[in-house]
Write an enzyme that holds these catalytic residues in place. Structure first.
Site, PDB file in Angstrom:
ATOM      1  N   GLU A  70      -7.305   3.017   6.495  1.00  0.00           N
ATOM      2  CA  GLU A  70      -7.285   2.603   5.083  1.00  0.00           C
ATOM      3  C   GLU A  70      -8.523   1.794   4.698  1.00  0.00           C
ATOM      4  OE1 GLU A  70      -3.975   0.103   3.910  1.00  0.00           O
ATOM      5  OE2 GLU A  70      -4.586   0.214   1.806  1.00  0.00           O
ATOM      6  N   ASP A  90      -2.906   2.519   9.118  1.00  0.00           N
ATOM      7  CA  ASP A  90      -2.727   1.522   8.061  1.00  0.00           C
ATOM      8  C   ASP A  90      -2.559   0.190   8.786  1.00  0.00           C
ATOM      9  OD1 ASP A  90      -2.069  -0.075   5.938  1.00  0.00           O
ATOM     10  OD2 ASP A  90      -0.765   1.413   4.992  1.00  0.00           O
ATOM     11  N   ILE A  92      -2.302  -2.950   7.822  1.00  0.00           N
ATOM     12  CA  ILE A  92      -1.172  -3.725   7.289  1.00  0.00           C
ATOM     13  C   ILE A  92      -0.567  -2.878   6.185  1.00  0.00           C
ATOM     14  CG2 ILE A  92      -0.385  -5.807   6.100  1.00  0.00           C
ATOM     15  CD1 ILE A  92      -2.636  -7.374   7.282  1.00  0.00           C
ATOM     16  N   ASP A  93       0.595  -2.329   6.430  1.00  0.00           N
ATOM     17  CA  ASP A  93       1.289  -1.627   5.359  1.00  0.00           C
ATOM     18  C   ASP A  93       2.247  -2.635   4.747  1.00  0.00           C
ATOM     19  OD1 ASP A  93       1.764   0.636   3.735  1.00  0.00           O
ATOM     20  OD2 ASP A  93       3.694   0.863   4.728  1.00  0.00           O
ATOM     21  N   THR A  95       0.548  -5.008   2.287  1.00  0.00           N
ATOM     22  CA  THR A  95      -0.394  -6.134   2.120  1.00  0.00           C
ATOM     23  C   THR A  95       0.095  -7.112   1.048  1.00  0.00           C
ATOM     24  OG1 THR A  95      -2.256  -4.827   2.884  1.00  0.00           O
ATOM     25  CG2 THR A  95      -2.797  -6.727   1.533  1.00  0.00           C
ATOM     26  N   ASP A 220      -0.289   5.544   4.726  1.00  0.00           N
ATOM     27  CA  ASP A 220       1.016   4.902   4.493  1.00  0.00           C
ATOM     28  C   ASP A 220       2.139   5.692   5.164  1.00  0.00           C
ATOM     29  OD1 ASP A 220       0.137   2.836   2.645  1.00  0.00           O
ATOM     30  OD2 ASP A 220      -0.102   4.403   1.148  1.00  0.00           O
TER      31      ASP A 220
HETATM   32  O1  LIG Z   1      -1.735  -1.099   0.545  1.00  0.00           O
HETATM   33  P1  LIG Z   1      -0.660  -1.138   1.585  1.00  0.00           P
HETATM   34  O2  LIG Z   1       0.084  -2.400   1.598  1.00  0.00           O
HETATM   35  O3  LIG Z   1      -1.159  -0.691   2.907  1.00  0.00           O
HETATM   36  O4  LIG Z   1       0.389   0.073   1.223  1.00  0.00           O
HETATM   37  C1  LIG Z   1       1.282   0.064   0.123  1.00  0.00           C
HETATM   38  C2  LIG Z   1       2.556   0.809   0.414  1.00  0.00           C
HETATM   39  O5  LIG Z   1       3.135   0.790   1.581  1.00  0.00           O
HETATM   40  C3  LIG Z   1       3.549   0.501  -0.676  1.00  0.00           C
HETATM   41  O6  LIG Z   1       4.839   0.943  -0.384  1.00  0.00           O
HETATM   42  C4  LIG Z   1       3.059   1.259  -1.839  1.00  0.00           C
HETATM   43  O7  LIG Z   1       3.926   1.135  -2.924  1.00  0.00           O
HETATM   44  C5  LIG Z   1       1.641   0.820  -2.229  1.00  0.00           C
HETATM   45  O8  LIG Z   1       1.163   1.721  -3.196  1.00  0.00           O
HETATM   46  C6  LIG Z   1       0.689   0.774  -1.067  1.00  0.00           C
HETATM   47  O9  LIG Z   1       0.223   2.038  -0.709  1.00  0.00           O
HETATM   48 MG   LIG Z   2      -0.106   1.072   3.180  1.00  0.00          MG
HETATM   49 MG   LIG Z   3      -2.527  -1.274   4.216  1.00  0.00          MG
END
Ligand SMILES: O=P([O-])([O-])O[C@@H]1[C@@H](O)[C@H](O)[C@@H](O)[C@H](O)[C@@H]1O
Ligand SMILES: [Mg+2]
Ligand SMILES: [Mg+2]
Length: 280
Positions: A70, A90, A92-93, A95, A220
């Site tokens: 990412e 990813d 940190i999914d 963030t 993601d």
């Molecule tokens: O940016 P990030 O925290 O890695 O990932 C996020 C996702 O996991 C979240 O569920 C989604 O709604 C956001 O659009 C974003 O993609």
């Molecule tokens: Mg994510």
């Molecule tokens: Mg992320």
């Protein structure tokens, strides 16, 4: 027959755990927040640091492998899924959760060869839950086998979705139209953990019957996708037909019947594909 990717999967788990330690430690100190595509698309130094940690650990062992990360894509790296062994990361999914210390944050690592997911690792580090799936080998959480819910009645179902990070009024309108329609079926409820990866693991675990989102990215959902299918679930595009990991749209469900029923309620739209965008 020996598993060709056993060592890689073990490395993914080990590295996800190390990354989780970094994320948990960073939650104890102040986090400086930056933005990417818009004011609510957040990133921190920890996202970048964790991605580098994962990429470096993999490169040390598998120097020829490719990456889609990412934060590397945000920095201008191409987002191309070739037939080569590719790690889809990813760091940190969730963030936004991380920034607010909302307690669902995951490290997501998917691995594909010939454009097929071979394994997926999602570490929900604050819950200390290690979700793993190997193609043809099942899905697990902390070593316990996962199975999707057997609920076939949509009116007894719980569904996950997210609001995403677009505040374009037309997109927000579609998201709310879908939400109203899904709630009004009526379903038991709609939830969202704030991370696509954990939402998909919740489908795999049978806690919710389905998860859909438009606007997510390949990093993601790559790992979570295998968790869902290996736990007996299905993946579809939100307009029906097979899921395309680069299309930024996903519907994950416990069964084809429930997925088809939800499709009728989702107001779809087409974000710019991950493999079309020059950078994010
Ligand atoms: O940016 P990030 O925290 O890695 O990932 C996020 C996702 O996991 C979240 O569920 C989604 O709604 C956001 O659009 C974003 O993609
Ligand atoms: Mg994510
Ligand atoms: Mg992320």
């Amino acid at each position: 027959m020996a598993d060709a990717w056993k060592e890689a999967m073990e490395l993914a788990e080990k590295t996800a755990r190390r990354a989780g330690e970094v994320v948990c430690a960073a939650l104890q100190v102040e986090r400086s927040v930056m933005t990417k595509s818009c004011s609510v698309d957040l990133v921190t130094q920890t996202d970048q640091q964790v991605e580098q940690l994962i990429i470096q650990s993999v490169r040390d062992k598998f120097p020829m492998h490719r990456f889609i990360g990412e934060e590397s894509v945000a920095a201008g790296e191409p987002c191309v899924l070739s037939d080569e062994p590719t790690w889809i990361i990813d760091p940190i999914d969730g963030t936004t959760n991380f920034v607010h210390a909302f307690p669902f944050v995951a490290i997501s690592i998917g691995f594909s060869v010939n454009k097929q997911m071979e394994f997926g690792v999602v570490f929900s580090c604050l819950e200390d839950k290690m979700y793993t799936a190997r193609r043809g080998g099942g899905a697990f959480c902390n070593g316990e086998r996962l199975q999707v819910s057997s609920q076939e009645d949509i009116q007894q179902a719980m569904v996950c979705t997210e609001f995403g990070s677009s505040r374009d009024p037309e997109v927000v309108e579609k998201i709310f139209c879908s939400l109203r329609a899904v709630l009004s079926i009526p379903t038991h409820g709609v939830r969202g953990a704030g991370t696509a990866a954990i939402n998909m693991c919740l489908v795999a675990s049978g806690c919710v019957e389905a998860y859909y989102e438009i606007g997510i990215h390949v990093w993601d959902i790559a790992a979570g996708a295998l968790l869902v299918t290996e736990a007996g679930g299905v993946l579809m595009d939100v307009q029906g037909g097979p899921v395309d990991l680069m299309s930024r749209r996903v519907l994950a469900a416990n069964s084809p019947a429930l997925a088809e029923r939800l499709l009728q309620e989702i107001h779809s739209f087409c974000p710019i594909r991950d493999d079309a965008a020059p950078s994010l």
